[in-house]
Design a protein around this motif. Structure first.
Motif, PDB file in Angstrom:
ATOM      1  N   ASP A  85      44.082  31.557  36.414  1.00  0.00           N
ATOM      2  CA  ASP A  85      43.805  31.437  37.844  1.00  0.00           C
ATOM      3  C   ASP A  85      43.586  32.781  38.517  1.00  0.00           C
ATOM      4  OD1 ASP A  85      46.329  32.436  37.740  1.00  0.00           O
ATOM      5  OD2 ASP A  85      47.280  30.859  38.914  1.00  0.00           O
ATOM      6  N   GLY A  86      43.626  33.881  37.743  1.00  0.00           N
ATOM      7  CA  GLY A  86      43.378  35.203  38.298  1.00  0.00           C
ATOM      8  C   GLY A  86      44.633  35.963  38.658  1.00  0.00           C
ATOM      9  N   GLU A  87      45.813  35.357  38.551  1.00  0.00           N
ATOM     10  CA  GLU A  87      47.058  36.058  38.832  1.00  0.00           C
ATOM     11  C   GLU A  87      47.361  37.025  37.688  1.00  0.00           C
ATOM     12  OE1 GLU A  87      49.986  36.667  41.670  1.00  0.00           O
ATOM     13  OE2 GLU A  87      48.571  34.987  41.731  1.00  0.00           O
ATOM     14  N   TYR A  88      47.869  38.211  38.017  1.00  0.00           N
ATOM     15  CA  TYR A  88      48.194  39.193  36.981  1.00  0.00           C
ATOM     16  C   TYR A  88      49.230  40.158  37.505  1.00  0.00           C
ATOM     17  CZ  TYR A  88      45.240  42.623  39.409  1.00  0.00           C
ATOM     18  OH  TYR A  88      44.702  43.486  40.335  1.00  0.00           O
TER      19      TYR A  88
ATOM     20  N   THR B  99      59.447  48.677  36.281  1.00  0.00           N
ATOM     21  CA  THR B  99      59.192  47.638  37.274  1.00  0.00           C
ATOM     22  C   THR B  99      57.843  46.983  37.010  1.00  0.00           C
ATOM     23  OG1 THR B  99      58.226  49.276  38.769  1.00  0.00           O
ATOM     24  CG2 THR B  99      60.558  48.733  39.084  1.00  0.00           C
ATOM     25  N   TRP B 100      57.707  45.738  37.504  1.00  0.00           N
ATOM     26  CA  TRP B 100      56.438  45.027  37.509  1.00  0.00           C
ATOM     27  C   TRP B 100      55.732  45.302  38.832  1.00  0.00           C
ATOM     28  CZ3 TRP B 100      54.390  42.586  33.373  1.00  0.00           C
ATOM     29  CH2 TRP B 100      55.241  42.229  32.322  1.00  0.00           C
ATOM     30  N   MET B 101      54.413  45.482  38.758  1.00  0.00           N
ATOM     31  CA  MET B 101      53.612  45.713  39.957  1.00  0.00           C
ATOM     32  C   MET B 101      52.508  44.674  40.037  1.00  0.00           C
ATOM     33  SD  MET B 101      53.210  49.862  39.850  1.00  0.00           S
ATOM     34  CE  MET B 101      52.444  49.776  38.216  1.00  0.00           C
ATOM     35  N   CYS B 102      52.234  44.204  41.246  1.00  0.00           N
ATOM     36  CA  CYS B 102      51.138  43.265  41.470  1.00  0.00           C
ATOM     37  C   CYS B 102      50.099  43.974  42.333  1.00  0.00           C
ATOM     38  CB  CYS B 102      51.652  42.007  42.163  1.00  0.00           C
ATOM     39  SG  CYS B 102      50.392  40.728  42.323  1.00  0.00           S
ATOM     40  N   PRO B 103      49.113  44.619  41.710  1.00  0.00           N
ATOM     41  CA  PRO B 103      48.172  45.437  42.484  1.00  0.00           C
ATOM     42  C   PRO B 103      47.358  44.648  43.498  1.00  0.00           C
ATOM     43  CG  PRO B 103      48.060  45.932  40.130  1.00  0.00           C
ATOM     44  CD  PRO B 103      48.859  44.682  40.275  1.00  0.00           C
ATOM     45  N   GLY B 104      47.209  43.365  43.320  1.00  0.00           N
ATOM     46  CA  GLY B 104      46.393  42.586  44.246  1.00  0.00           C
ATOM     47  C   GLY B 104      45.585  41.540  43.501  1.00  0.00           C
ATOM     48  N   GLY B 105      44.801  40.756  44.223  1.00  0.00           N
ATOM     49  CA  GLY B 105      43.995  39.718  43.613  1.00  0.00           C
ATOM     50  C   GLY B 105      42.712  40.262  43.027  1.00  0.00           C
ATOM     51  N   MET B 106      42.037  39.413  42.278  1.00  0.00           N
ATOM     52  CA  MET B 106      40.762  39.807  41.677  1.00  0.00           C
ATOM     53  C   MET B 106      39.660  39.795  42.721  1.00  0.00           C
ATOM     54  SD  MET B 106      40.654  38.047  37.914  1.00  0.00           S
ATOM     55  CE  MET B 106      41.830  38.509  36.656  1.00  0.00           C
ATOM     56  N   PRO B 107      38.673  40.648  42.548  1.00  0.00           N
ATOM     57  CA  PRO B 107      37.569  40.680  43.519  1.00  0.00           C
ATOM     58  C   PRO B 107      36.714  39.414  43.443  1.00  0.00           C
ATOM     59  CG  PRO B 107      37.120  42.133  41.665  1.00  0.00           C
ATOM     60  CD  PRO B 107      38.528  41.674  41.505  1.00  0.00           C
TER      61      PRO B 107
ATOM     62  N   ILE C 278      40.303  48.709  38.746  1.00  0.00           N
ATOM     63  CA  ILE C 278      39.016  48.073  39.032  1.00  0.00           C
ATOM     64  C   ILE C 278      38.723  47.013  37.963  1.00  0.00           C
ATOM     65  CG2 ILE C 278      36.535  48.446  39.254  1.00  0.00           C
ATOM     66  CD1 ILE C 278      37.124  51.235  40.301  1.00  0.00           C
ATOM     67  N   TRP C 279      38.324  45.823  38.437  1.00  0.00           N
ATOM     68  CA  TRP C 279      37.928  44.726  37.545  1.00  0.00           C
ATOM     69  C   TRP C 279      36.399  44.709  37.415  1.00  0.00           C
ATOM     70  CZ3 TRP C 279      40.865  41.439  34.666  1.00  0.00           C
ATOM     71  CH2 TRP C 279      42.231  41.385  34.944  1.00  0.00           C
ATOM     72  N   LYS C 280      35.921  44.350  36.207  1.00  0.00           N
ATOM     73  CA  LYS C 280      34.490  44.163  35.968  1.00  0.00           C
ATOM     74  C   LYS C 280      34.284  42.926  35.096  1.00  0.00           C
ATOM     75  CE  LYS C 280      33.131  49.039  36.255  1.00  0.00           C
ATOM     76  NZ  LYS C 280      32.462  50.174  35.540  1.00  0.00           N
ATOM     77  N   GLN C 281      33.106  42.349  35.229  1.00  0.00           N
ATOM     78  CA  GLN C 281      32.764  41.149  34.456  1.00  0.00           C
ATOM     79  C   GLN C 281      31.424  41.352  33.761  1.00  0.00           C
ATOM     80  OE1 GLN C 281      33.391  36.857  35.775  1.00  0.00           O
ATOM     81  NE2 GLN C 281      31.185  37.093  36.145  1.00  0.00           N
ATOM     82  N   PHE C 282      31.357  40.960  32.473  1.00  0.00           N
ATOM     83  CA  PHE C 282      30.138  41.099  31.671  1.00  0.00           C
ATOM     84  C   PHE C 282      29.834  39.745  31.041  1.00  0.00           C
ATOM     85  CE2 PHE C 282      32.571  45.019  31.586  1.00  0.00           C
ATOM     86  CZ  PHE C 282      31.660  45.965  32.026  1.00  0.00           C
TER      87      PHE C 282
END
Length: 466
Positions: A272-275, A284-292, A333-337
């Motif tokens: 679902d995009g959670e990471y 510690t665990w970090m949640c940088p934010g949602g996917m673009p 940064i997320w990327k998709q190929f």
């Protein structure tokens, strides 16, 4: 008539002399005179100058068709001087004969080596031991307390960090024993069975990722993470995650080798995009934010494929659409190929070798099944086949439904090929394009072959700490 009687008397006298001579050397008696068809040979007395201390035994065959002088010349090489009262030499054992041919290793040589090693500089011991095979080091730990304490030595850690071990080991779990893992060394082609579990917990945990000589474990309830060095039993249970939804995830692990601190990061991703990202420096665990928005959700992640890390970026295999998503561990940064899968592909997983992204999977056509290797072409974003399993090996799978899992995906791959009545393990060296069969995993004092359930590759490091 008188002349004949005199000849017979002389013959009997001669036979008596020969009999006395033979009795002297404990030889069987001659047959009686009436069985002799030929005149007995003339007895040669030893020359006076030789004395009676030695005797020459002649081994001549009685063949009347050959001249006596001819026999003597041709068989002269068989003569051997023997001591009085000793019989012919008996046949010796082969090892005794071989020992005579080998060069002599006398005590002076051993003493010389001992003298050399006595003068070996103390400061070079750690340099030499750090370059020994890992299995050899653990045998040498029992030599003395000083060598046993090397694992906690800072100078020894520095020496180990300078040694590059090209071949990884494989840590696996079997269906028969899910608590204690087994390790495989591809160099010596041996399985090693630890006597204690890598992580002291009663929960069932499975290896899901590795980096820097450490292995990351996840329990089957997807709740707790553990990090362990399987060689030294150094382990850590990670902090609880902030996300309370326990669902299936894909886990990746990376180490920043440039920092030299041995710090590592662990990342888990859901469809679902959670990471989340774990940093060992801060624990510690970090949640940088949602996917673009450019990343299509849901991800439809391939949970059978472990992610690979290249230049600080972690790559995950996805479907619908077929392709790869990447995450830069430094910039976030997320990327998709979009990369179309090869046709008739199944049980595929990502791999990496020297910065190249590879794909390994099964290709089935009719009743034939084969393992193929592809490389990602960066310009066209297409998979190019670079190798496949030898056809002779593929014939073993003909007509059988085969399932494949990849236990290691960096440089050296271990593939588990399973059917209803078969479990084959093979390794593939991506750089050399070489296939090897892995010996069966059998526990000590047992003849039963163990079936590999899951596993991962790791580079053995004696000083890596969780």
């Amino acid at each position: 008539m008188l002349f004949v009687e005199q000849e017979l008397a002389m013959l009997r006298q001669l036979i008596g002399q020969v009999q006395e001579l033979l009795d002297l050397y404990d030889t069987p008696p001659l047959p009686p005179p009436y069985l002799l068809r030929h005149p007995p040979p003339t007895v040669l007395q030893p020359p006076p100058h030789l004395g009676n201390d030695r005797w020459c035994l002649l081994n001549l065959e009685d063949n009347p068709s050959e001249d006596d002088c001819y026999n003597l010349v041709m068989r002269a090489g068989k003569f051997k001087m023997l001591e009085l009262g000793k019989g012919p030499p008996s046949k010796r054992a082969r090892k005794d004969r071989t020992r005579e041919k080998l060069p002599e290793t006398s005590n002076p040589t051993e003493t010389m080596e001992s003298e050399i090693w006595k003068k070996f500089p103390e400061d070079l011991y750690e340099t030499v031991i750090a370059r020994l095979p890992v299995a050899t080091f653990f045998r040498f730990r029992s030599v003395c307390q000083k060598w046993n304490s090397l694992l906690t030595s800072n100078s020894f850690s520095v020496e180990c960090s300078q040694v590059t071990r090209t071949q990884p080991w494989f840590y696996t779990r079997t269906h028969e024993n899910v608590n204690t893992g087994v390790m495989y060394d591809p160099v010596s082609r041996k399985w090693y069975h630890p006597t204690a579990p890598a992580v002291p917990t009663k929960m069932i945990i499975l290896p899901v990722a590795s980096a820097g000589g450490l292995i990351c474990f996840l329990d089957i309830g997807h709740k707790s993470f553990y990090v362990c060095n399987p060689l030294t039993q150094s382990f850590r249970e990670l902090q609880a995650r902030s996300v309370k939804v326990w669902s299936r995830v894909v886990v990746g692990m990376s180490v920043n080798h440039k920092s030299g601190s041995g710090a590592y990061r662990i990342m888990w991703v859901r469809s679902d995009g959670e990471y989340e990202v774990y940093d060992s420096k801060t624990n510690t665990w970090m949640c940088p934010g949602g996917m673009p928005a450019c990343i299509k959700l849901p991800l439809s992640l391939n949970f059978r494929s472990q992610p690979v890390t290249v230049d600080g970026c972690m790559y995950f295999l996805r479907s619908d659409p077929d392709g790869i998503v990447s995450y830069d561990m430094e910039t976030g940064i997320w990327k998709q190929f979009t990369v179309p899968d090869p046709v008739q592909l199944s049980d595929h997983t990502l791999a990496e070798c020297g910065g190249r992204i590879m794909l390994v999977g099964l290709v089935s056509k009719n009743a034939a099944t084969c393992v193929c290797i592809w490389e990602l072409q960066k310009m066209s974003l297409l998979w190019k086949e670079v190798d496949r399993m030898p056809n002779v090996w593929c014939l073993e799978f003909y007509g059988k439904p085969i399932k494949m899992s990849c236990l290691g995906n960096r440089g050296l791959l271990m593939l588990s090929l399973r059917s209803k009545m078969m479990n084959r393990l093979v390794t593939y060296d991506v750089l050399r394009k070489e296939w090897f069969k892995v010996p069966n995993c059998v526990f000590p004092r047992s003849r039963k072959r163990q079936w590999i359930a899951c596993g991962t590759a790791f580079h053995p490091c004696l000083t890596a700490k969780a």
